[in-house]
Write a protein that holds these residues in place. Structure first.
Motif, PDB file in Angstrom:
ATOM      1  N   ILE A  97       4.960  -2.110  -6.033  1.00 25.20           N
ATOM      2  CA  ILE A  97       5.102  -2.239  -5.144  1.00 25.20           C
ATOM      3  C   ILE A  97       3.355  -2.093  -4.439  1.00 25.20           C
ATOM      4  N   SER A  98       2.579  -2.854  -4.018  1.00 28.14           N
ATOM      5  CA  SER A  98       1.374  -2.284  -3.333  1.00 28.14           C
ATOM      6  C   SER A  98       1.381  -1.667  -1.741  1.00 28.14           C
ATOM      7  N   LEU A  99       0.366  -0.739  -1.772  1.00 29.19           N
ATOM      8  CA  LEU A  99       0.553  -0.046  -0.306  1.00 29.19           C
ATOM      9  C   LEU A  99      -1.118  -0.468   0.227  1.00 29.19           C
ATOM     10  N   TRP A 100      -0.721  -0.045   1.436  1.00 28.11           N
ATOM     11  CA  TRP A 100      -1.598  -0.721   2.389  1.00 28.11           C
ATOM     12  C   TRP A 100      -1.745   0.436   2.756  1.00 28.11           C
ATOM     13  N   GLY A 101      -2.614   1.513   3.430  1.00 23.86           N
ATOM     14  CA  GLY A 101      -2.560   2.229   4.419  1.00 23.86           C
ATOM     15  C   GLY A 101      -4.023   2.670   4.880  1.00 23.86           C
ATOM     16  N   ILE A 102      -3.619   3.745   6.237  1.00 22.60           N
ATOM     17  CA  ILE A 102      -5.594   4.469   6.218  1.00 22.60           C
ATOM     18  C   ILE A 102      -5.005   5.665   6.153  1.00 22.60           C
ATOM     19  N   SER A 103      -6.557   6.305   6.143  1.00 30.54           N
ATOM     20  CA  SER A 103      -6.782   8.133   6.673  1.00 30.54           C
ATOM     21  C   SER A 103      -5.408   8.922   6.002  1.00 30.54           C
ATOM     22  N   TYR A 104      -4.411   9.529   6.323  1.00 28.51           N
ATOM     23  CA  TYR A 104      -3.488  10.624   5.976  1.00 28.51           C
ATOM     24  C   TYR A 104      -2.578   9.436   4.986  1.00 28.51           C
ATOM     25  N   GLY A 105      -2.334   7.975   5.184  1.00 27.63           N
ATOM     26  CA  GLY A 105      -1.670   7.221   4.610  1.00 27.63           C
ATOM     27  C   GLY A 105      -2.425   7.731   3.017  1.00 27.63           C
ATOM     28  N   SER A 106      -3.556   7.475   3.399  1.00 31.10           N
ATOM     29  CA  SER A 106      -4.572   7.515   1.393  1.00 31.10           C
ATOM     30  C   SER A 106      -3.733   8.632   0.847  1.00 31.10           C
ATOM     31  N   HIS A 107      -3.819   9.532   1.629  1.00 33.80           N
ATOM     32  CA  HIS A 107      -3.616  11.120   1.212  1.00 33.80           C
ATOM     33  C   HIS A 107      -2.201  10.761   0.694  1.00 33.80           C
ATOM     34  N   LEU A 108      -0.913  10.018   1.026  1.00 27.19           N
ATOM     35  CA  LEU A 108      -0.218   9.418   0.374  1.00 27.19           C
ATOM     36  C   LEU A 108       0.231   8.682  -0.712  1.00 27.19           C
ATOM     37  N   ALA A 109      -0.692   8.218  -0.750  1.00 26.04           N
ATOM     38  CA  ALA A 109      -0.570   7.035  -1.960  1.00 26.04           C
ATOM     39  C   ALA A 109      -1.630   7.567  -3.107  1.00 26.04           C
ATOM     40  N   PHE A 110      -2.400   8.031  -2.633  1.00 26.91           N
ATOM     41  CA  PHE A 110      -2.770   9.516  -3.748  1.00 26.91           C
ATOM     42  C   PHE A 110      -1.921   9.942  -4.367  1.00 26.91           C
ATOM     43  N   GLU A 111      -0.604  10.900  -4.343  1.00 28.18           N
ATOM     44  CA  GLU A 111       0.012  11.220  -4.280  1.00 28.18           C
ATOM     45  C   GLU A 111       1.071  10.109  -5.067  1.00 28.18           C
ATOM     46  N   TYR A 112       0.702   9.138  -4.597  1.00 21.56           N
ATOM     47  CA  TYR A 112       1.903   8.297  -5.548  1.00 21.56           C
ATOM     48  C   TYR A 112       1.562   7.933  -6.428  1.00 21.56           C
ATOM     49  N   ILE A 113       0.281   7.728  -6.518  1.00 19.59           N
ATOM     50  CA  ILE A 113      -0.475   7.076  -8.488  1.00 19.59           C
ATOM     51  C   ILE A 113      -0.514   8.535  -8.690  1.00 19.59           C
TER      52      ILE A 113
ATOM     53  N   ASN B  17       3.632   1.974 -10.789  1.00 20.18           N
ATOM     54  CA  ASN B  17       4.380   1.124  -9.847  1.00 20.18           C
ATOM     55  C   ASN B  17       4.614   0.448  -9.154  1.00 20.18           C
ATOM     56  N   ILE B  18       2.984   1.740  -9.121  1.00 20.16           N
ATOM     57  CA  ILE B  18       1.684   0.393  -8.676  1.00 20.16           C
ATOM     58  C   ILE B  18       0.907  -1.383  -8.930  1.00 20.16           C
ATOM     59  N   ASP B  19       1.210  -2.779  -8.140  1.00 14.51           N
ATOM     60  CA  ASP B  19       0.256  -3.512  -8.135  1.00 14.51           C
ATOM     61  C   ASP B  19      -0.573  -3.898  -7.722  1.00 14.51           C
ATOM     62  N   LYS B  20      -0.393  -3.008  -6.813  1.00 15.73           N
ATOM     63  CA  LYS B  20      -1.990  -3.633  -5.901  1.00 15.73           C
ATOM     64  C   LYS B  20      -2.255  -2.138  -4.613  1.00 15.73           C
ATOM     65  N   MET B  21      -3.386  -1.892  -3.675  1.00 16.76           N
ATOM     66  CA  MET B  21      -3.177  -0.420  -2.980  1.00 16.76           C
ATOM     67  C   MET B  21      -5.234  -1.460  -2.184  1.00 16.76           C
ATOM     68  N   VAL B  22      -4.708  -0.713  -1.400  1.00 17.95           N
ATOM     69  CA  VAL B  22      -5.643  -0.974  -0.125  1.00 17.95           C
ATOM     70  C   VAL B  22      -5.556   0.242   0.695  1.00 17.95           C
ATOM     71  N   LEU B  23      -6.805   0.842   0.811  1.00 12.55           N
ATOM     72  CA  LEU B  23      -6.549   1.670   1.066  1.00 12.55           C
ATOM     73  C   LEU B  23      -7.796   2.739   2.065  1.00 12.55           C
ATOM     74  N   ALA B  24      -8.004   2.938   3.338  1.00 11.79           N
ATOM     75  CA  ALA B  24      -9.270   3.276   4.448  1.00 11.79           C
ATOM     76  C   ALA B  24      -8.962   4.220   4.707  1.00 11.79           C
ATOM     77  N   SER B  25     -10.681   4.799   5.017  1.00  9.79           N
ATOM     78  CA  SER B  25     -10.792   6.084   5.958  1.00  9.79           C
ATOM     79  C   SER B  25     -10.240   7.255   5.077  1.00  9.79           C
ATOM     80  N   LEU B  26     -10.391   7.451   3.686  1.00  9.17           N
ATOM     81  CA  LEU B  26      -9.359   7.875   2.252  1.00  9.17           C
ATOM     82  C   LEU B  26      -9.845   9.643   2.641  1.00  9.17           C
ATOM     83  N   GLU B  27      -8.968   9.781   2.681  1.00  2.81           N
ATOM     84  CA  GLU B  27      -9.052  11.237   2.255  1.00  2.81           C
ATOM     85  C   GLU B  27      -7.934  11.644   1.659  1.00  2.81           C
TER      86      GLU B  27
END
Length: 477
Positions: free
Chosen positions: A189-205, A211-221
């Motif tokens: 899957i590819s993940l696209w997120g912002i703020s706390y969404g990036s925080h969640l993405a980092f735990e997914y990493i 299992n990650i294809d690509k990732m776009v994250l903004a306003s990083l936490e």
């Protein structure tokens, strides 16, 4: 003119169109706030609520899928909202609707409602509130005492209803994401997120990098950045003051604003004030304002985006002359509606993300000497010090280097997740690209069409070859 889009669906009559393991998908007419309409799919699936502690109870999670217009779609793109507590489906209905639609050129786009949010199964709100005397200044100590006492009552209330708040943490949410990946029968899957969404993405990493294809994250936490450092907030406020000196060539200039800001907070530390203002009904209300209440109102309402912080120079200049009427209504909102209650999902998520011992020490050293204290964190830091609530293990907060193909975005005028902390996070991405967007704030995706185009191009696999985008500045009022 309203946009009306048709997306091809695999419809079996008017009933469920797909079952896979515990996944159910049905046709769904999605309507944006602007009344744009698109035929989409509404999905639900169930997960174990508390995997970490061997729980057996399940909860239902929900998402909306916008099918790709590409005949050869790439890995599904899953949107992770901020907060914690934001709704992915709610975000898709707002200003980012067009970007959700545009990303269909790449792949299926999924607006995901994390556990406890949106259309997913929610937690009951606590019926109890903390009350504060509106007409007199209230000091920080009273806020800590009353809010922690109220939280204790709320925890008892949730326990009596067998609500397992400890199951609402970022690690469980990351596992929910991977459960969705499996249910969709996709390798990546590819993940696209912002703020706390990036925080969640980092735990997914951390848990599922392969299992990650690509990732776009903004306003990083970052994983250890739930609690922001007071000095970073102070530096940001003083940056606003410095920018206001010349005010980007505007006729309105704010000379010596930094010294005025310092003077205002020094005055309120020594002598809190009361101020009257005209409310929406045209009636005058009076509210007390302590230094902590001023700090909290500034942090809550005036730092997030340039459209917010452009008001700060004028407000501080007014307060320097003794006029607190403009900030008074914000303080009233804090007292009546914000400090007095908690959201179960947001509380549980943030408390369990926690803080490392080293960062705790830094915050403690900076909190009393920084212009806004720790108010950017609401009272979360103080609650972590006073309330016995579990934290995720230390490895959760220890970001390791990764090889994810990622586009990371930071705005120089983001007053929630600062650009310097974004740079710290970006250093962990050995295969990532970090683009600094000059003059952008926290909600940066829609601040310029250039940013949306950048996101689409990256997810299409195009070479970007840029490190900076410069947007037009927003002058102070």
């Amino acid at each position: 003119m309203k946009l009306k889009i048709s997306v091809s669906l695999l419809i079996l009559g008017t009933q469920t169109i797909f079952w896979g393991q515990n996944l159910e998908i049905k046709p769904y007419e999605f309507i944006s706030k602007a009344q744009d309409t698109v035929q989409a799919e509404l999905g639900t699936y169930t997960v174990i609520e508390d995997r970490a502690n061997g729980g057996k109870d399940s909860i239902q999670l929900s998402f909306v899928r916008f099918k790709s217009t590409n005949p050869n779609p790439k890995s599904p793109i899953i949107y992770l909202s901020g907060g914690p507590g934001g709704s992915g489906t709610g975000t898709a209905r707002g200003g980012r609707f067009e970007l959700f639609m545009k990303l269909r050129e790449v792949a299926d786009v999924i607006a995901f409602d994390q556990r406890g949010t949106g259309r997913s199964e929610k937690l009951p709100n606590c019926p109890y509130t903390a009350e504060f005397e509106l007409s007199k200044p209230t000091y920080k100590k009273e806020y800590i005492v009353k809010t922690t006492a109220n939280i204790s009552k709320c925890l008892d209330y949730w326990n009596a209803k067998n609500i397992n708040l400890k199951a609402y943490n970022t690690s469980e949410s990351a596992k929910d994401l991977d459960a969705l990946r499996k249910a969709l029968h996709t390798d990546k899957i590819s993940l696209w997120g912002i703020s706390y969404g990036s925080h969640l993405a980092f735990e997914y990493i951390r848990l599922f990098e392969k299992n990650i294809d690509k990732m776009v994250l903004a306003s990083l936490e970052g994983s250890n950045q739930t609690i922001k450092l007071p000095k970073d907030t102070e530096n940001f406020v003083f940056q606003i003051a410095e920018n206001a000196e010349d005010n980007y060539g505007s006729e309105i200039k704010y000379k010596d604003l930094k010294s005025k800001i310092i003077a205002v907070h020094k005055r309120l530390k020594e002598n809190p004030v009361t101020s009257s203002y005209k409310n929406r009904s045209g009636v005058y209300d009076t509210v007390g304002i302590s230094n902590f209440e001023l700090q909290s109102a500034i942090a809550t309402f005036y730092l997030k985006n340039p459209t917010d912080s452009k008001k700060l120079p004028k407000i501080y200049t007014q307060m320097y002359t003794g006029n607190f009427s403009e900030i008074a209504s914000d303080v009233m909102v804090m007292k009546k509606y914000i400090f007095n209650r908690i959201s179960p999902m947001a509380f549980a998520m943030d408390m369990q993300s926690g803080i490392s011992d080293e960062r705790r020490k830094k915050v403690s050293e900076q909190i009393d000497t920084s212009i806004l204290g720790s108010s950017i964190n609401f009272l979360l830091f103080e609650w972590m010090m006073h309330i016995n609530f579990p934290q995720l293990p230390n490895e959760f907060r220890e970001m390791a280097d990764n090889q994810v193909d990622a586009l990371l975005l930071s705005g120089t005028l983001d007053g929630r997740t600062y650009v310097n902390t974004g740079i710290e996070v970006a250093e962990k991405f050995k295969n990532g690209q970090h683009v600094i967007i000059v003059n952008a704030g926290h909600d940066l995706y829609m601040e310029s069409p250039l940013i949306g185009d950048l996101v689409v191009d990256f997810l299409k696999g195009k070479d970007l070859n840029l490190k900076t985008i410069v947007l037009a500045p927003t002058a102070s009022e």
